[in-house]
Design a protein around this motif. Structure first.
Motif, PDB file in Angstrom:
ATOM      1  N   GLY A 121       2.388   2.367  -2.094  1.00  0.00           N
ATOM      2  CA  GLY A 121       2.590   2.747  -3.710  1.00  0.00           C
ATOM      3  C   GLY A 121       3.512   2.597  -4.993  1.00  0.00           C
ATOM      4  N   LYS A 122       4.295   1.039  -4.151  1.00  0.00           N
ATOM      5  CA  LYS A 122       5.440   0.761  -5.203  1.00  0.00           C
ATOM      6  C   LYS A 122       4.877   0.641  -6.620  1.00  0.00           C
ATOM      7  N   SER A 123       3.666  -0.141  -7.258  1.00  0.00           N
ATOM      8  CA  SER A 123       2.974  -0.302  -8.063  1.00  0.00           C
ATOM      9  C   SER A 123       3.145   0.641  -8.867  1.00  0.00           C
ATOM     10  N   THR A 124       1.795   1.969  -8.054  1.00  0.00           N
ATOM     11  CA  THR A 124       2.185   2.729  -8.700  1.00  0.00           C
ATOM     12  C   THR A 124       2.911   3.618  -9.477  1.00  0.00           C
ATOM     13  N   GLY A 153       0.765  -1.177   0.432  1.00  0.00           N
ATOM     14  CA  GLY A 153      -0.049   0.018   0.070  1.00  0.00           C
ATOM     15  C   GLY A 153       0.705   1.258  -0.414  1.00  0.00           C
ATOM     16  N   SER A 161      -1.853  -3.526  -6.329  1.00  0.00           N
ATOM     17  CA  SER A 161      -2.288  -4.808  -4.909  1.00  0.00           C
ATOM     18  C   SER A 161      -3.772  -5.147  -5.032  1.00  0.00           C
ATOM     19  N   ASP A 176       2.971  13.318  -0.410  1.00  0.00           N
ATOM     20  CA  ASP A 176       2.062  14.382  -0.752  1.00  0.00           C
ATOM     21  C   ASP A 176       1.299  14.071   0.423  1.00  0.00           C
ATOM     22  N   GLY A 233       3.345   9.089  -6.725  1.00  0.00           N
ATOM     23  CA  GLY A 233       3.066   8.384  -8.368  1.00  0.00           C
ATOM     24  C   GLY A 233       1.135   8.678  -8.292  1.00  0.00           C
TER      25      GLY A 233
HETATM   26  N1  LIG Z   1      -2.246   9.756  -1.783  1.00  0.00           N
HETATM   27  C1  LIG Z   1      -1.115   8.829  -2.276  1.00  0.00           C
HETATM   28  N2  LIG Z   1      -1.388   7.995  -2.603  1.00  0.00           N
HETATM   29  C2  LIG Z   1      -0.475   7.168  -3.567  1.00  0.00           C
HETATM   30  C3  LIG Z   1       0.641   7.600  -3.907  1.00  0.00           C
HETATM   31  N3  LIG Z   1       0.593   6.189  -4.425  1.00  0.00           N
HETATM   32  C4  LIG Z   1      -0.067   5.120  -4.758  1.00  0.00           C
HETATM   33  N4  LIG Z   1      -1.441   5.513  -3.807  1.00  0.00           N
HETATM   34  C5  LIG Z   1      -2.540   5.051  -3.738  1.00  0.00           C
HETATM   35  O1  LIG Z   1      -2.405   4.225  -2.568  1.00  0.00           O
HETATM   36  C6  LIG Z   1      -2.986   2.504  -2.908  1.00  0.00           C
HETATM   37  C7  LIG Z   1      -2.060   1.528  -3.215  1.00  0.00           C
HETATM   38  O2  LIG Z   1      -1.331   1.605  -4.132  1.00  0.00           O
HETATM   39  P1  LIG Z   1       0.036   0.769  -4.655  1.00  0.00           P
HETATM   40  O3  LIG Z   1       0.438   0.662  -5.963  1.00  0.00           O
HETATM   41  O4  LIG Z   1      -1.389  -0.175  -5.153  1.00  0.00           O
HETATM   42  O5  LIG Z   1       0.932   0.091  -3.815  1.00  0.00           O
HETATM   43  P2  LIG Z   1       1.977  -0.968  -3.158  1.00  0.00           P
HETATM   44  O6  LIG Z   1       1.083  -2.094  -2.672  1.00  0.00           O
HETATM   45  O7  LIG Z   1       3.344  -0.988  -2.685  1.00  0.00           O
HETATM   46  O8  LIG Z   1       2.097  -1.510  -4.587  1.00  0.00           O
HETATM   47  C8  LIG Z   1      -3.633   3.059  -4.141  1.00  0.00           C
HETATM   48  O9  LIG Z   1      -5.165   3.230  -4.230  1.00  0.00           O
HETATM   49  C9  LIG Z   1      -2.951   4.396  -5.011  1.00  0.00           C
HETATM   50  O10 LIG Z   1      -3.961   5.518  -5.625  1.00  0.00           O
HETATM   51  C10 LIG Z   1       0.859   9.078  -3.376  1.00  0.00           C
HETATM   52  O11 LIG Z   1       1.928   9.140  -4.286  1.00  0.00           O
HETATM   53  N5  LIG Z   1      -0.021   8.959  -2.719  1.00  0.00           N
END
Ligand SMILES: Nc1nc2c(ncn2[C@@H]2O[C@H](COP(=O)(O)OP(=O)(O)O)[C@@H](O)[C@H]2O)c(=O)[nH]1
Ligand SMILES: [Mg+2]
Length: 359
Positions: free
Chosen positions: A58-61, A56, A75, A195, A249
């Motif tokens: 934001g790795k994938s994003t 959560g 994720s 942010d 991201g």
């Molecule tokens: N506020 C904020 N939310 C983000 C950011 N990057 C990703 N998210 C949100 O965080 C959630 C998890 O992101 P995801 O990329 O799946 O996380 P991962 O589990 O680390 O791969 C999603 O709802 C994204 O839209 C960011 O830079 N800022």
């Protein structure tokens, strides 16, 4: 036939090379650049990026933002029983990207669930193992008698470590991970979801992290000791002063002042991820892709992989020699008459074969 193997033609001017007319002193050494460019264009480029951090963050994003395409899966929210995974499963996803005729194979290695457990002790171990396994695979290909012309490179060139935006200090888990892993791979730390912090909180957090990295002897990329000259040092010092990058991201596009941008829409406006007044994503992208990609790969090959290779070959030589010495002592015990002759033969074989030892 490869470019380099082509026969020499009486008229040496090729595509893209300059005409030097009556300048007989011109040898044409500069044409090597064009030859290298053509060869590199044909081969394409490979980059393997690993992302590590809690679910959560934001790795994938961020990976999607980096390459503006869906390169890493979002994720999925796990159900309550699955929320604390027992092991972390490492997944690689490869994508072929092409821009202005240049091909690149980008592999994103995702480590979902890192640090998600209640007891996170030793959770760096599977990641360390994965990195070493890739070095091992490369080494086995390299020492193969019939080795491939181009060894498939699955070595991790860079590991982006996502620090949660707490605004306080690094957690013991962050310190432990980066302290151990910075010795085997290039680590680029980032503050995730920047942010969610105010600009003052960001600056304070960045400074605290830099101090903590220094205090714990953690050398992240670009490592000072690998700067090649004064110019390198000047450029890299500026990057070192900025690390960790406070990133945001998004894979959503918005229209701002008539331009399409990647951003995050909030109540107060749109955060433009590529705008350096809003966050430091652009600095991270420039470091990974535009300015330091080759250097990141060079350090992986000449420092991290080399350290692994030397250690493994030394280990296997020592192991092999111990076995042979044991064999020699057994021979001398059982067949004293043949001892001298056999010892000499065995030692010669050891010396000849130690450089092609299979591990
Ligand atoms: N506020 C904020 N939310 C983000 C950011 N990057 C990703 N998210 C949100 O965080 C959630 C998890 O992101 P995801 O990329 O799946 O996380 P991962 O589990 O680390 O791969 C999603 O709802 C994204 O839209 C960011 O830079 N800022
Ligand atoms: Mg993910």
């Amino acid at each position: 036939m490869s470019e380099s193997a082509k026969p020499h033609h009486p008229t040496p001017q090729g595509k893209g090379e300059k005409t030097h007319g009556s300048d007989f002193s011109y040898v044409g050494i500069d044409a090597i650049l064009e030859q290298m460019r053509r060869k590199a264009m044909k081969q394409g480029f490979e980059l393997n990026i690993m992302v590590v951090g809690q679910s959560g963050l934001g790795k994938s994003t961020l990976m999607n933002t980096l390459f503006k395409s869906k390169v890493s899966r979002k994720s999925v929210q796990p159900n309550p029983e699955e929320r604390i995974p027992k092991t972390i499963e490492i997944k690689s996803i490869s994508h072929d990207i092409e821009e202005k005729g240049v091909r690149m194979k980008l592999t994103v290695i995702d480590t979902p669930g890192f640090g998600d457990q209640i007891n996170n002790e030793n959770c760096w171990q599977p990641i360390m193992k994965f990195i070493n396994d890739q070095y091992e695979a490369y080494l086995q290909e390299e020492i193969n008698i019939n080795r491939k012309k181009r060894i498939p490179d699955s070595r991790v060139h860079c590991c982006i470590y996502f620090i949660p935006p707490t605004g306080h200090c690094l957690r013991p888990l962050d310190v432990e991970f980066m302290r151990r892993l910075s010795k085997v791979v290039n680590i680029v730390p980032v503050i995730a979801k920047a942010d969610t912090l105010t600009l003052e909180e960001r600056d304070y957090f960045k400074q605290t992290i830099r101090e903590e990295l220094r205090a714990n002897g953690i050398d992240v990329y670009p490592q000072k000791e690998f700067d090649e000259d004064a110019e390198d040092r000047l450029i890299n010092d500026k990057i070192r002063e900025m690390i960790p990058f406070a990133v945001v991201g998004s894979d959503q596009e918005y229209q701002v002042n008539g331009k399409r941008i990647l951003g995050r829409k909030t109540k107060w406006g749109t955060i433009e991820v590529e705008n350096i007044a809003h966050c430091e994503f652009a600095y991270l992208r420039d470091l990974l892709i535009r300015t330091h990609m080759q250097n990141i790969k060079d350090i992986t090959g000449s420092i991290h992989y080399e350290t692994y290779r030397v250690r493994r070959l030394n280990e296997s030589n020592a192991h092999f020699k111990t076995k042979v010495n044991l064999y020699v002592s057994l021979l001398s015990f059982e067949l004293p008459g043949l001892f001298l002759e056999r010892t000499l033969t065995v030692r010669t074989v050891v010396e000849r074969s130690s450089h092609i030892t299979k591990m």
